[in-house]
Design an enzyme around this catalytic site. Structure first.
Site, PDB file in Angstrom:
ATOM      1  NE  ARG A   1      33.050  -4.415 -44.205  1.00 44.86           N
ATOM      2  CZ  ARG A   1      32.797  -3.797 -43.064  1.00 44.86           C
ATOM      3  NH1 ARG A   1      31.941  -2.803 -43.026  1.00 44.86           N
ATOM      4  NH2 ARG A   1      33.378  -4.177 -41.970  1.00 44.86           N
TER       5      ARG A   1
ATOM      6  CD  GLU B   1      36.306 -10.898 -36.150  1.00 49.79           C
ATOM      7  OE1 GLU B   1      35.588 -11.265 -37.104  1.00 49.79           O
ATOM      8  OE2 GLU B   1      37.468 -10.525 -36.309  1.00 49.79           O
TER       9      GLU B   1
END
Length: 169
Positions: free
Chosen positions: A56, A93
């Site tokens: 992204r 994460e």
């Protein structure tokens, strides 16, 4: 323009308990996307190179680089770049990852801006600053579409951070 209106939260994605920030609505709106790219380009104007992580970061970094007529440098996951690379392992994460940059594609002394979509824990962006430092590149700062303030990722970065949107979760 209120960019937050083009971001939706998807609960329990990619795993239970995660509040995923979906940028699809922003990307699907030409005016919002153009506004975002122009805003980022203004913040990145002093850089020699624009750097973005797979995938992204490519969505925002590449058009900013093109608008500014600056080189775009890709940071990718392990095994995705040809030739000699510099690698760095790190946790994120949802698990672990390895990021790489092609050795010698940058020049010592260049000034870089790193562009990505989201700043959460700061792990990915911290790794990119380390990869660039290993090549002698000076990181002027980081530009992100959205900063998730509750993760305090900004504290991991030893550089200026510009976020177009700040949210608490």
């Amino acid at each position: 323009m209120k960019l937050i209106e083009y971001i939706r939260t998807v609960n329990d994605f990619p795993e239970k308990g995660v509040k995923f920030k979906d940028i699809s609505l922003l990307l699907a709106n030409g005016k919002a996307l153009n506004y975002t790219i122009n805003k980022m380009a203004k913040l990145a104007k002093d850089a020699d190179i624009i750097v973005g992580p797979d995938a992204r970061g490519f969505l925002f970094g590449t058009p900013v680089a093109a608008k500014l007529k600056k080189p775009f440098i890709m940071v990718r996951k392990k095994g995705k770049l040809p030739g000699e690379v510099i690698s760095y392992d790190y946790g994120l994460e949802y698990g672990k990852n390895v990021l790489e940059i092609q050795k010698g594609i940058t020049k010592p002394g260049q000034k870089a801006i790193i562009i990505d979509d989201v700043l959460a824990t700061g792990g990915t962006l911290e790794v990119i600053t380390r990869l660039l430092a290993a090549e002698g590149v000076n990181v002027l700062g980081v530009i992100v579409l959205m900063e998730l303030k509750s993760f305090n990722g900004r504290s991991k970065l030893n550089t200026k951070v510009n976020s177009l949107i700040q949210v608490d979760d």
